[in-house]
Design an enzyme around this catalytic site. Structure first.
Site, PDB file in Angstrom:
ATOM      1  NE  ARG A  41      -4.677   2.383 -91.471  1.00  0.00           N
ATOM      2  CZ  ARG A  41      -5.775   3.081 -91.743  1.00  0.00           C
ATOM      3  NH1 ARG A  41      -5.809   4.388 -91.536  1.00  0.00           N
ATOM      4  NH2 ARG A  41      -6.848   2.490 -92.225  1.00  0.00           N
TER       5      ARG A  41
ATOM      6  CG  ASP B  26     -10.642  -3.544 -87.652  1.00  0.00           C
ATOM      7  OD1 ASP B  26      -9.854  -4.418 -88.077  1.00  0.00           O
ATOM      8  OD2 ASP B  26     -11.830  -3.456 -88.020  1.00  0.00           O
TER       9      ASP B  26
ATOM     10  CE  LYS C 256     -11.786  -6.711 -89.399  1.00  0.00           C
ATOM     11  NZ  LYS C 256     -12.085  -5.440 -90.045  1.00  0.00           N
TER      12      LYS C 256
HETATM   13  N1  BES Z   1      -8.652  -5.870 -93.083  1.00  0.00           N
HETATM   14  C1  BES Z   1      -9.461  -4.739 -92.873  1.00  0.00           C
HETATM   15  C2  BES Z   1     -10.018  -4.142 -94.153  1.00  0.00           C
HETATM   16  C3  BES Z   1     -11.072  -4.964 -94.852  1.00  0.00           C
HETATM   17  C4  BES Z   1     -12.372  -4.986 -94.394  1.00  0.00           C
HETATM   18  C5  BES Z   1     -10.762  -5.650 -95.985  1.00  0.00           C
HETATM   19  C6  BES Z   1     -13.333  -5.715 -95.067  1.00  0.00           C
HETATM   20  C7  BES Z   1     -11.709  -6.377 -96.668  1.00  0.00           C
HETATM   21  C8  BES Z   1     -13.005  -6.415 -96.206  1.00  0.00           C
HETATM   22  C9  BES Z   1      -8.656  -3.625 -92.187  1.00  0.00           C
HETATM   23  O1  BES Z   1      -7.668  -4.051 -91.315  1.00  0.00           O
HETATM   24  C10 BES Z   1      -9.631  -2.784 -91.427  1.00  0.00           C
HETATM   25  O2  BES Z   1     -10.294  -3.309 -90.597  1.00  0.00           O
HETATM   26  N2  BES Z   1      -9.697  -1.497 -91.747  1.00  0.00           N
HETATM   27  C11 BES Z   1     -10.609  -0.616 -91.135  1.00  0.00           C
HETATM   28  C12 BES Z   1      -9.914   0.702 -90.941  1.00  0.00           C
HETATM   29  C13 BES Z   1     -10.662   1.667 -90.072  1.00  0.00           C
HETATM   30  C14 BES Z   1     -10.755   1.148 -88.659  1.00  0.00           C
HETATM   31  C15 BES Z   1      -9.955   2.998 -90.107  1.00  0.00           C
HETATM   32  C16 BES Z   1     -11.827  -0.470 -92.034  1.00  0.00           C
HETATM   33  O3  BES Z   1     -11.687  -0.517 -93.262  1.00  0.00           O
HETATM   34  O4  BES Z   1     -12.927  -0.355 -91.520  1.00  0.00           O
HETATM   35 ZN    ZN Z   2      -8.362  -4.465 -89.364  1.00  0.00          ZN
HETATM   36 ZN    ZN Z   3      -6.845  -5.960 -91.745  1.00  0.00          ZN
END
Ligand code: BES
Ligand code: ZN
Ligand code: ZN
Length: 490
Positions: free
Chosen positions: A341, A337, A267
């Site tokens: 899921r 990331d 990230k």
């Molecule tokens: N934990 C994050 C989602 C998240 C991001 C929650 C910001 C709260 C605030 C999750 O694991 C994630 O990073 N999801 C990605 C998925 C994508 C790579 C398909 C996202 O939401 O960008």
């Molecule tokens: Zn993530």
């Molecule tokens: Zn996450």
């Protein structure tokens, strides 16, 4: 803090609080005073105006039982919602703390404003939840919490409502307090020991599945995501079996990524610290299980929490990997990331296989896309069963933890089809990110009615979060009161 009921508003107290409606000139439920005091109260009523959340403190001279009176505006009668008394009670409690009181008294509003048991429950929730503060790591801690007296009828019904709302508020506070822990102080094994502690206290069965057993037993999602961290993954399972033996349980599943760096698909640095809150779904399940067992609800409820830390490392899983999930389906990893899921798919499939539940509900800070779609005050809901979704929606209206349902049809399911595996862990670009994540979860469940709650926007206070007295900065415990309402109505 101690909370008790009292039938008279004329007892000794440091602060006597009464609600006032906008456009009336009466404080609900305050006793009669002498002319001088009455005229100063009347002036304060005018100043206050009854506007929602307006607080006015009136010092009382002479030998009166109350040292001060506090008028608390609750707005116009037809604008009162299921949150008004909770919200204003929270503000009153913060005022009592600011005044460094040892105790204070709130007069419950009469039934033409709100049914009395509902009022008492909301006062308890508002007061308790607003006074919680995450100060575990500060030298300067909050002084002892003030005790509360609620003036209301003392019927068995009201006493029962008081007791259960204390347990429910404590459940939400427990969730907040563990969700707020920093990632160096809260690993998957820390969460496992919290689960053990609450289970031992309240006679729940508790099983922790370790890294080697997870690998051996085909939990490919949890194993892959957890393999990049020294803090080993755990699968936490708690059982509350207080219903009839042949009655199918409700399974609750919560994502608990104790820190989400994104892994190899790292990230960006900005706000990455907030990813300590990526365990909030799992913390919600722990808070609910604690309260369910303390309330001794006559039902069967299973709590399942897959917990990992998502780290970049020489042993991390990578984009391009193909992994096999617990139900035998394969997943192509396109972004490490999108880890939530993967761990949830294992836990959901396990829950369905071992417990043949009547319903499965999961909680997860799953997608940033949910914040884009719904903001930070409403959670996303995706479901395979309209009846179950309707019940959760009804509970949400009562507890004012807002949710909004998003659709899930075959077109979305098609968006996660992979060329090389059964599924991929991303949709097509950023399109409908919350729904494609849910589509992935849908693949883990065969036939059980299922509701998924994406709490990415609501699990902790963010820049655009609406101010609520009972949600101080940090984790909010979203979902605890909601699901306890649903479970109590079963
Ligand atoms: N934990 C994050 C989602 C998240 C991001 C929650 C910001 C709260 C605030 C999750 O694991 C994630 O990073 N999801 C990605 C998925 C994508 C790579 C398909 C996202 O939401 O960008
Ligand atoms: Zn993530
Ligand atoms: Zn996450």
């Amino acid at each position: 803090m101690k909370i008790k009921l009292e039938s008279s508003a004329k007892k000794k107290t440091q602060l006597l609080c009464g609600f006032i409606l906008e456009e009336t000139d009466k404080v609900l439920g305050l006793p009669k005073y002498d002319t001088k005091t009455t005229s100063s109260i009347n002036q304060s009523i005018k100043d206050n105006g009854g506007k929602l959340g307006n607080l006015t403190v009136i010092p009382i001279s002479g030998k009166k039982p109350a040292q001060r009176i506090l008028l608390a505006g609750i707005g116009k009668k037809d604008k009162i919602t299921n949150d008004t008394i909770r919200y204003v009670s929270g503000k009153i409690a913060l005022k009592a703390r600011e005044l460094k009181l040892k105790e204070f008294t709130i007069v419950a509003p009469p039934s033409f404003v709100k049914e009395v048991t509902a009022s008492v429950s909301q006062i308890v929730e508002g007061v308790k939840m607003s006074l919680y503060k995450f100060d575990k790591f500060k030298a300067e801690k909050e002084v002892v919490l003030p005790n509360l007296t609620i003036v209301s009828s003392k019927s068995t019904k009201v006493s029962k409502a008081l007791k259960s709302s204390e347990i429910i508020a404590d459940g939400a506070i427990f969730t907040k307090s563990i969700a707020n822990l920093p990632p160096n102080q809260c690993t998957p094994s820390t969460l496992a020991s919290f689960a053990k502690t609450i289970s031992n206290k309240n006679k729940m069965k508790c099983k922790i599945i370790s890294k080697s057993e997870l690998k051996k037993n085909g939990f490919g999602g949890i194993t892959a995501v957890g393999q990049g961290s020294k803090n080993e993954p755990k699968l936490i399972i708690m059982e509350h079996n207080h219903g009839p033996k042949n009655k199918k349980p409700i399974v609750l599943v919560g994502k608990a990524v104790t820190f989400d760096t994104g892994g190899i698909s790292l990230k960006p640095g900005a706000n990455m610290d907030e990813m300590k809150f990526d365990k909030c779904g799992g913390c919600t399940v722990l808070g609910i299980m604690k309260a369910v067992s303390e309330l001794k609800l006559p039902i069967n409820v299973i709590g399942i929490v897959p917990s990992v830390e998502n780290m970049p490392d020489g042993e991390s899983y990578r984009p391009g990997d193909i992994i096999k999930l617990y139900n035998g389906k394969t997943a192509e990893i396109l972004n490490t990331d999108a880890e939530g899921r993967l761990i949830l798919a294992d836990a959901l499939a396990y829950g369905e296989k071992y417990y043949s539940p009547q319903a499965i509900i999961d909680f997860a800070t799953l997608t940033g896309a949910c914040i884009i779609a719904l903001g930070t005050n409403v959670a996303g809901m995706v479901s395979s069963d309209e009846k179950l979704a309707g019940k959760i929606f009804d509970s949400s209206k009562r507890t004012t933890e807002e949710i909004w349902q998003l659709p899930l049809n075959q077109d979305y399911m098609d968006m996660i089809k992979s060329d090389v595996a059964d599924m991929k862990n991303m949709g097509i670009g950023r399109a409908a990110g919350t729904i494609t994540a849910a589509a992935f979860l849908r693949n883990a469940i065969e036939k059980t009615p299922w509701v998924h709650l994406d709490i990415a926007g609501v699990a902790w206070t963010q820049t655009a979060t609406k101010e609520k007295s009972y949600n101080p900065k940090g984790a909010t415990g979203f979902g605890v009161r909601l699901i306890l309402d649903y479970l109590q109505k079963l």
